[in-house]
Design an enzyme around this catalytic site. Structure first.
Site, mmCIF file in Angstrom:
data_model
loop_
_atom_site.group_PDB
_atom_site.id
_atom_site.type_symbol
_atom_site.label_atom_id
_atom_site.label_comp_id
_atom_site.label_asym_id
_atom_site.label_seq_id
_atom_site.Cartn_x
_atom_site.Cartn_y
_atom_site.Cartn_z
ATOM 1 N N PRO A 125 69.814 73.202 -62.698
ATOM 2 C CA PRO A 125 70.853 74.091 -62.140
ATOM 3 C C PRO A 125 72.286 73.667 -62.561
ATOM 4 C CG PRO A 125 69.184 73.970 -60.557
ATOM 5 C CD PRO A 125 68.798 72.730 -61.508
ATOM 6 N N CYS A 126 72.917 74.574 -63.117
ATOM 7 C CA CYS A 126 73.983 74.044 -63.963
ATOM 8 C C CYS A 126 75.463 74.558 -62.936
ATOM 9 C CB CYS A 126 74.327 74.971 -65.351
ATOM 10 S SG CYS A 126 74.310 76.574 -65.287
ATOM 11 N N GLN A 127 75.092 75.181 -61.928
ATOM 12 C CA GLN A 127 76.560 75.635 -61.287
ATOM 13 C C GLN A 127 77.362 74.645 -60.897
ATOM 14 O OE1 GLN A 127 73.312 76.412 -60.796
ATOM 15 N NE2 GLN A 127 73.290 78.710 -60.624
ATOM 16 N N PHE B 169 77.849 71.722 -62.467
ATOM 17 C CA PHE B 169 78.809 71.369 -63.309
ATOM 18 C C PHE B 169 79.655 72.240 -64.245
ATOM 19 C CE2 PHE B 169 74.497 68.795 -63.333
ATOM 20 C CZ PHE B 169 74.985 68.010 -63.081
#
Length: 422
Positions: free
Chosen positions: A101-103, A105
């Site tokens: 999950p990228c949120q 970063f």
């Protein structure tokens, strides 16, 4: 499910997908000739989409292990519950893919080291240690390559998290290659740049095949050949109009939405003759029916008027400026009215980040899916949107699409990795 699938020499190269979402990365790898083994995804809606299209299909895209029931599961629980089984697969998997999950970063977010979502990469590293696959493929946002500025220890304030992950992988025996890649170079009709990391075991023949090059140099050298194989132009990116022009409301009959959990929504009566392009033909290849998830938004009149004002008075194809926001009384920080002749802005999980190029509305789920290069046969499941207290935990259709790796890019890099691994 076909339990003899690995006996086929054509399908000997296997992959598993961790943090699989609705299946964009898996679909691209499958299209590139890879054979799936298992996928891990915790959100029920996203897993429902993944399962319906790729796991439970009759095409044997996955040779699913008997010890793991196909169901949503958190990656930490997966590691704890199946550690022994994963260790039993040591050295047997060709490729482990994953887009943690990228949120945490994302440059659009708070970017704090203490965001619990950032710790999920650690679980990914654990799985790597258990399986020891030949190749790793990681996708994340550009912010993954920047140091944290908030709530971090001194190392994390100085060193990008990507460097820390690379260091961990090198310590357990992998050589790493990474690059920020513009997906529009590979037929994706949006300005979407992502951090891509490929890691190869130190003793693997893939390194010999690379012959001093990086996987990304080979990917770039193969770009024109790949685009031509898809019937796409090599000199210009795919425009928004060429991606979703057949889904415009204008001159279409409106009917009741046939897949909306909430009644009262409309959708177009799809007409494939209304507009076409090489990209649309690619998305509709082998599929003659109306795609799902074409439910139109139900905007209030005030919202429609505001959207029209944005389209009439702001630069199309660019995020509206602070001055324009103040002039129009808009509090939202990021909203982009599309330019039909250019690629889209980056598709996100928020439906109102992007406005249609000629109609005062947000895009449908299917229009976003087109921009993410999901073919029209791919059906999305679950709620369209989620609000209130469920917003942070649910994964409705707009979120599934926004979080996905575009299948067309996944196929492009999947072809390169397959050739190297063969």
């Amino acid at each position: 499910m076909n339990k003899n699938i690995q006996e086929s020499p054509q399908k000997k190269l296997t992959f598993s997908d961790v943090f699989a979402g609705c299946g964009g990365l898996s679909l691209g790898l499958i299209n590139a000739g890879w054979q799936g083994v298992f996928a891990v995804e915790k959100h029920p809606f996203a897993f429902e989409t993944l399962n319906a299209n790729l796991i439970s299909s009759e095409n044997d895209f996955f040779d699913w292990p008997e010890w793991f029931d196909p169901k949503p599961i958190d990656v930490s629980a997966f590691v704890t519950q199946f550690e022994e089984k994963l260790r039993g697969l040591k050295g047997k998997l060709t490729l482990l893919a994953g887009g943690p999950p990228c949120q945490g970063f994302s440059l659009a977010g708070e970017r704090t080291q203490t965001d619990p979502r950032n710790l999920l990469i650690e679980e990914y590293i654990k799985i790597v240690g258990f399986l020891e696959p030949r190749i790793l493929l990681i996708e994340n946002v550009q912010g993954f390559t920047l140091a944290f500025k908030k709530n971090g220890d001194e190392k994390h304030k100085r060193v990008p998290y990507s460097d820390i992950v690379i260091e961990q992988l090198e310590q357990i025996g992998y050589q790493t290659f990474s690059k920020i890649v513009a997906f529009s170079d590979y037929g994706v009709p949006q300005i979407r740049k992502r951090f891509i990391l490929v890691a190869v075991k130190n003793d693997d023949p893939v390194l010999t095949k690379l012959n001093g090059k990086t996987p990304f140099e080979i990917l770039e050298a193969n770009r024109e050949k790949f685009l031509l194989s898809k019937g796409l132009a090599t000199s210009l990116p795919v425009s928004v109009k060429d991606a979703i022009g057949d889904l415009e409301v204008q001159a279409k009959k409106l009917v009741e939405s046939d897949d909306s959990p909430v009644k009262g929504f409309k959708q177009i009566e799809y007409n494939s003759d209304s507009f076409s392009s090489p990209f649309i033909q690619l998305m509709r290849k082998g599929f003659g029916a109306s795609p799902n998830s074409i439910r139109l938004p139900r905007h209030k009149q005030k919202t429609i008027e505001q959207f029209q004002s944005i389209m009439d008075s702001c630069t199309l194809g660019k995020t509206i400026s602070k001055e324009d926001r103040e002039r129009l009384g808009i509090n939202k920080r990021a909203i982009t009215p599309l330019n039909e002749n250019l690629p889209s802005a980056t598709v996100t999980t928020l439906p109102d980040d992007i406005l249609h190029y000629s109609e005062p509305r947000i895009l449908t789920v299917r229009e976003n899916a087109r921009l993410q290069t999901f073919p029209d046969w791919f059906e999305f499941r679950g709620n369209y949107t989620t609000g209130g207290t469920n917003r942070k935990s649910d994964c409705p259709r707009y979120t599934q699409v926004g979080n996905a790796v575009p299948p067309l890019f996944a196929e492009a890099i999947g072809q390169i990795l397959r050739e190297l691994a063969s």
